[in-house]
Motif scaffolding. Structure first.
Motif, PDB file in Angstrom:
ATOM      1  N   PRO A  58      51.327  41.230  38.795  1.00 27.38           N
ATOM      2  CA  PRO A  58      51.482  42.189  37.688  1.00 27.38           C
ATOM      3  C   PRO A  58      50.981  41.644  36.348  1.00 27.38           C
ATOM      4  CG  PRO A  58      53.476  42.100  39.029  1.00 27.38           C
ATOM      5  CD  PRO A  58      52.607  40.981  39.489  1.00 27.38           C
ATOM      6  N   ALA A  59      51.072  40.338  36.140  1.00 25.26           N
ATOM      7  CA  ALA A  59      50.667  39.742  34.864  1.00 25.26           C
ATOM      8  C   ALA A  59      49.172  39.887  34.607  1.00 25.26           C
ATOM      9  CB  ALA A  59      51.057  38.267  34.827  1.00 25.26           C
ATOM     10  N   TRP A  60      48.404  40.168  35.656  1.00 26.32           N
ATOM     11  CA  TRP A  60      46.955  40.308  35.483  1.00 26.32           C
ATOM     12  C   TRP A  60      46.569  41.640  34.840  1.00 26.32           C
ATOM     13  CZ3 TRP A  60      44.452  38.310  40.724  1.00 26.32           C
ATOM     14  CH2 TRP A  60      44.766  36.947  40.874  1.00 26.32           C
ATOM     15  N   LYS A  61      47.459  42.614  34.866  1.00 25.50           N
ATOM     16  CA  LYS A  61      47.116  43.961  34.428  1.00 25.50           C
ATOM     17  C   LYS A  61      47.443  44.189  32.959  1.00 25.50           C
ATOM     18  CE  LYS A  61      48.111  48.856  35.227  1.00 25.50           C
ATOM     19  NZ  LYS A  61      48.956  49.848  35.926  1.00 25.50           N
ATOM     20  N   GLU A  62      46.497  44.786  32.238  1.00 25.25           N
ATOM     21  CA  GLU A  62      46.690  45.254  30.866  1.00 25.25           C
ATOM     22  C   GLU A  62      45.888  46.530  30.716  1.00 25.25           C
ATOM     23  OE1 GLU A  62      48.492  44.296  28.397  1.00 25.25           O
ATOM     24  OE2 GLU A  62      49.212  42.304  28.972  1.00 25.25           O
ATOM     25  N   ASP A  63      46.496  47.565  30.116  1.00 26.38           N
ATOM     26  CA  ASP A  63      45.777  48.815  29.910  1.00 26.38           C
ATOM     27  C   ASP A  63      44.733  48.698  28.806  1.00 26.38           C
ATOM     28  OD1 ASP A  63      47.209  50.084  31.912  1.00 26.38           O
ATOM     29  OD2 ASP A  63      48.787  50.754  30.541  1.00 26.38           O
ATOM     30  N   ASP A  64      44.971  47.814  27.851  1.00 26.82           N
ATOM     31  CA  ASP A  64      44.032  47.596  26.748  1.00 26.82           C
ATOM     32  C   ASP A  64      42.776  46.899  27.270  1.00 26.82           C
ATOM     33  OD1 ASP A  64      42.663  46.963  24.449  1.00 26.82           O
ATOM     34  OD2 ASP A  64      44.381  46.111  23.402  1.00 26.82           O
ATOM     35  N   ASP A  65      41.604  47.456  26.947  1.00 27.67           N
ATOM     36  CA  ASP A  65      40.343  46.858  27.409  1.00 27.67           C
ATOM     37  C   ASP A  65      40.156  45.433  26.905  1.00 27.67           C
ATOM     38  OD1 ASP A  65      39.751  49.143  28.740  1.00 27.67           O
ATOM     39  OD2 ASP A  65      38.118  49.801  27.424  1.00 27.67           O
ATOM     40  N   ALA A  66      40.784  45.092  25.790  1.00 27.38           N
ATOM     41  CA  ALA A  66      40.593  43.772  25.191  1.00 27.38           C
ATOM     42  C   ALA A  66      41.448  42.701  25.855  1.00 27.38           C
ATOM     43  CB  ALA A  66      40.898  43.820  23.692  1.00 27.38           C
ATOM     44  N   HIS A  67      42.308  43.101  26.769  1.00 30.24           N
ATOM     45  CA  HIS A  67      43.202  42.154  27.414  1.00 30.24           C
ATOM     46  C   HIS A  67      43.254  42.434  28.918  1.00 30.24           C
ATOM     47  CE1 HIS A  67      44.622  42.433  23.200  1.00 30.24           C
ATOM     48  NE2 HIS A  67      44.752  41.130  23.323  1.00 30.24           N
ATOM     49  N   GLY A  68      43.832  41.492  29.652  1.00 28.25           N
ATOM     50  CA  GLY A  68      43.963  41.665  31.092  1.00 28.25           C
ATOM     51  C   GLY A  68      42.968  40.822  31.858  1.00 28.25           C
ATOM     52  N   ALA A  69      43.382  40.404  33.066  1.00 29.48           N
ATOM     53  CA  ALA A  69      42.561  39.514  33.887  1.00 29.48           C
ATOM     54  C   ALA A  69      41.761  40.251  34.939  1.00 29.48           C
ATOM     55  CB  ALA A  69      43.456  38.462  34.558  1.00 29.48           C
ATOM     56  N   ILE A  70      42.027  41.551  35.133  1.00 32.82           N
ATOM     57  CA  ILE A  70      41.328  42.299  36.182  1.00 32.82           C
ATOM     58  C   ILE A  70      41.036  43.710  35.694  1.00 32.82           C
ATOM     59  CG2 ILE A  70      43.543  42.943  37.236  1.00 32.82           C
ATOM     60  CD1 ILE A  70      42.105  42.923  39.960  1.00 32.82           C
ATOM     61  N   LYS A  71      39.816  44.195  35.990  1.00 29.80           N
ATOM     62  CA  LYS A  71      39.416  45.540  35.574  1.00 29.80           C
ATOM     63  C   LYS A  71      38.552  46.178  36.656  1.00 29.80           C
ATOM     64  CE  LYS A  71      41.120  45.207  31.332  1.00 29.80           C
ATOM     65  NZ  LYS A  71      42.250  46.043  30.863  1.00 29.80           N
ATOM     66  N   VAL A  72      38.588  47.519  36.705  1.00 32.53           N
ATOM     67  CA  VAL A  72      37.661  48.284  37.524  1.00 32.53           C
ATOM     68  C   VAL A  72      36.538  48.761  36.616  1.00 32.53           C
ATOM     69  CG1 VAL A  72      37.343  50.345  38.931  1.00 32.53           C
ATOM     70  CG2 VAL A  72      39.463  49.024  39.125  1.00 32.53           C
ATOM     71  N   VAL A  73      35.299  48.578  37.044  1.00 31.67           N
ATOM     72  CA  VAL A  73      34.147  49.017  36.251  1.00 31.67           C
ATOM     73  C   VAL A  73      33.459  50.139  37.027  1.00 31.67           C
ATOM     74  CG1 VAL A  73      31.994  48.359  35.144  1.00 31.67           C
ATOM     75  CG2 VAL A  73      33.867  46.705  35.313  1.00 31.67           C
ATOM     76  N   MET A  74      33.590  51.374  36.524  1.00 33.59           N
ATOM     77  CA  MET A  74      32.975  52.512  37.206  1.00 33.59           C
ATOM     78  C   MET A  74      32.812  53.668  36.229  1.00 33.59           C
ATOM     79  SD  MET A  74      36.140  54.003  39.510  1.00 33.59           S
ATOM     80  CE  MET A  74      37.350  55.143  38.807  1.00 33.59           C
ATOM     81  N   THR A  75      31.967  54.615  36.596  1.00 33.75           N
ATOM     82  CA  THR A  75      31.791  55.826  35.810  1.00 33.75           C
ATOM     83  C   THR A  75      32.632  56.938  36.423  1.00 33.75           C
ATOM     84  OG1 THR A  75      29.859  56.416  37.127  1.00 33.75           O
ATOM     85  CG2 THR A  75      29.467  55.178  35.101  1.00 33.75           C
ATOM     86  N   GLY A  76      32.728  58.061  35.730  1.00 34.06           N
ATOM     87  CA  GLY A  76      33.503  59.185  36.238  1.00 34.06           C
ATOM     88  C   GLY A  76      33.497  60.330  35.253  1.00 34.06           C
ATOM     89  N   SER A  77      34.359  61.285  35.500  1.00 33.63           N
ATOM     90  CA  SER A  77      34.438  62.467  34.633  1.00 33.63           C
ATOM     91  C   SER A  77      35.881  62.940  34.552  1.00 33.63           C
ATOM     92  CB  SER A  77      33.546  63.586  35.179  1.00 33.63           C
ATOM     93  OG  SER A  77      34.048  64.045  36.418  1.00 33.63           O
ATOM     94  N   ALA A  78      36.106  63.922  33.713  1.00 38.71           N
ATOM     95  CA  ALA A  78      37.456  64.462  33.531  1.00 38.71           C
ATOM     96  C   ALA A  78      37.969  65.154  34.790  1.00 38.71           C
ATOM     97  CB  ALA A  78      37.467  65.436  32.359  1.00 38.71           C
ATOM     98  N   SER A  79      37.083  65.523  35.698  1.00 37.78           N
ATOM     99  CA  SER A  79      37.490  66.206  36.925  1.00 37.78           C
ATOM    100  C   SER A  79      37.993  65.238  37.993  1.00 37.78           C
ATOM    101  CB  SER A  79      36.318  67.017  37.494  1.00 37.78           C
ATOM    102  OG  SER A  79      35.229  66.156  37.817  1.00 37.78           O
ATOM    103  N   ASP A  80      37.826  63.938  37.775  1.00 44.05           N
ATOM    104  CA  ASP A  80      38.317  62.957  38.726  1.00 44.05           C
ATOM    105  C   ASP A  80      39.844  62.906  38.701  1.00 44.05           C
ATOM    106  OD1 ASP A  80      35.915  61.925  39.865  1.00 44.05           O
ATOM    107  OD2 ASP A  80      35.508  60.849  38.007  1.00 44.05           O
ATOM    108  N   PRO A  81      40.487  62.391  39.768  1.00 38.95           N
ATOM    109  CA  PRO A  81      41.956  62.329  39.815  1.00 38.95           C
ATOM    110  C   PRO A  81      42.547  61.641  38.597  1.00 38.95           C
ATOM    111  CG  PRO A  81      41.029  61.784  41.953  1.00 38.95           C
ATOM    112  CD  PRO A  81      39.863  61.907  41.007  1.00 38.95           C
ATOM    113  N   LEU A  82      43.752  62.036  38.255  1.00 40.44           N
ATOM    114  CA  LEU A  82      44.398  61.539  37.041  1.00 40.44           C
ATOM    115  C   LEU A  82      44.557  60.017  37.059  1.00 40.44           C
ATOM    116  CD1 LEU A  82      45.774  62.272  34.375  1.00 40.44           C
ATOM    117  CD2 LEU A  82      47.938  62.504  35.643  1.00 40.44           C
ATOM    118  N   ASP A  83      44.896  59.439  38.229  1.00 40.63           N
ATOM    119  CA  ASP A  83      45.125  58.006  38.271  1.00 40.63           C
ATOM    120  C   ASP A  83      43.821  57.202  38.205  1.00 40.63           C
ATOM    121  OD1 ASP A  83      44.339  58.902  40.760  1.00 40.63           O
ATOM    122  OD2 ASP A  83      45.519  57.418  41.868  1.00 40.63           O
TER     123      ASP A  83
END
Length: 378
Positions: A58-83
């Motif tokens: 859990p310590a790896w996760k941060e919602d702020d782009d400037a912090h956190g040890a792990i991120k998903v990098v992908m494109t998308g749109s508003a029609s994609d699932p909420l999560d």
């Protein structure tokens, strides 16, 4: 492909993959600092595998782009699932993540991607790629190239294959060599483990007759005290210093590629000892500068994870050195500050002090900032 995606992205399988990635990457970091990229088959798998990994750490996760040890990098749109929305970024935000990932000192260590960053993206500190996606030909070669960039003491990149890409890799290598490419693009980890064993025997041979068992079982003082005598043991041999430096460097490179091979974990403490001795032997000569990356490596070797803090250590006694005289810090030296009250500047007060003996130089140099802060505050 849709049916394969369902199988590859099943909940049970992703939990197993997440556990393997976490355990494997943490072991890799004990051998060599760097970053990892996870290549997934779909955006859905990226999101769900990310969820499984952060559930374990859990310590790896941060919602702020400037912090956190792990991120998903992908494109998308508003029609994609909420999560999915928290992982969908516009171009400036993705570029900000790319800058973080390229920075070897940034805490962003792992990225999950489907197609992005697999071509035309360079992060030299990236040393491990986990591939859980069917790939072939030019695309596979491009992906492998992401982890093969030269960086500091990095011996090469490691590709962890979860889908059995060996045949596709062989075919890609055939295409590569037929088109004019040279050299070996990839080796099996078992080859790295065999090379590691060979270099380990060379290092152990150079330390033959020297007992370093206290490196694991001894107190912090005993472990630190091993280094001077180990250094003398190496220097007593013909061309011992150069041979040992070369052998440990080659062992460290092979070890970094072999981890978490079972044998690599068995000799980890010995490798840490060899690296600590090497850092002592490789001390620079007076006036000789060392690149910043060399200093970073030396510090990482000395402050090894194999040496756990267990108390206060008198480093002078452990190294067999006489304690410096710091009497200049005693109360008898305080009247000198009265000169500052008479109008003499703090810097003049320091510069006009009586010359210190060589054994007091260190204390005087350390006392200067405190003295200036105290006098300047009046």
């Amino acid at each position: 492909m849709a049916q394969l995606e369902v199988v590859v992205g099943s909940d049970k399988r992703l939990r197993l993959i997440a556990e393997d990635i976490v355990n494997h990457f943490e072991e890799r970091l004990k051998a060599i600092e760097g970053k990892a990229m996870v290549v997934c088959m779909s955006r859905r798998i990226c999101v769900e595998l990310h969820r499984e990994i952060v559930a374990l750490r859990p310590a790896w996760k941060e919602d702020d782009d400037a912090h956190g040890a792990i991120k998903v990098v992908m494109t998308g749109s508003a029609s994609d699932p909420l999560d999915w929305q928290t992982h969908i970024r516009n171009k400036p935000r993705r570029e900000a993540l790319a800058s973080r990932f390229r920075d070897p000192k940034d805490q962003l260590r792992i990225v999950l991607v489907r197609d992005m960053w697999l071509t035309g993206f360079d992060a030299p500190s990236l040393h491990t790629m986990y591939v859980d996606k069917p790939m072939r030909g030019h695309g596979l070669m491009q992906a492998i190239a992401r982890v093969n960039r030269v960086f500091r003491d990095k011996p090469g990149g490691l590709v962890v294959d979860y889908l059995g890409l060996a045949q596709e890799l062989k075919q890609a290598l055939v295409t590569y060599t037929e088109s004019g490419g040279t050299g070996r693009t990839a080796i099996d980890q078992s080859e790295a483990a065999a090379l590691m064993e060979e270099k380990y025997e060379v290092c152990a041979g150079l330390m033959h007759g020297f007992d370093w068992s206290k490196w694991v079982t001894g107190s912090p003082v005993e472990r630190l005290g091993l280094l001077p005598s180990a250094q003398e043991h190496v220097l007593a041999q013909p061309d011992g210093k150069d041979r040992f430096l070369q052998a440990v460097r080659e062992l460290s490179q092979a070890f970094a590629l072999a981890v978490p091979n079972e044998r690599a974990l068995e000799i980890r403490d010995d490798v840490a000892f060899f690296q600590a001795v090497r850092s002592v032997l490789a001390k620079r000569a007076p006036g000789q500068s060392r690149p910043e990356e060399d200093l970073d490596l030396a510090v990482r070797q000395i402050v090894s994870r194999a040496v756990a803090p267990e108390g206060v250590v008198d480093i002078f006694a452990a190294a067999g050195l006489k304690k410096p005289d710091i009497s200049i810090l005693s109360r008898s030296s305080w009247p000198r500050c009265d000169r500052c009250r008479s109008g003499i500047s703090p810097s003049s007060c320091f510069e006009n002090s009586s010359p210190a003996s060589s054994q007091n130089v260190g204390a005087r140099m350390w006392s200067k900032p405190a003295h200036l802060r105290k006098c300047s505050s009046r």
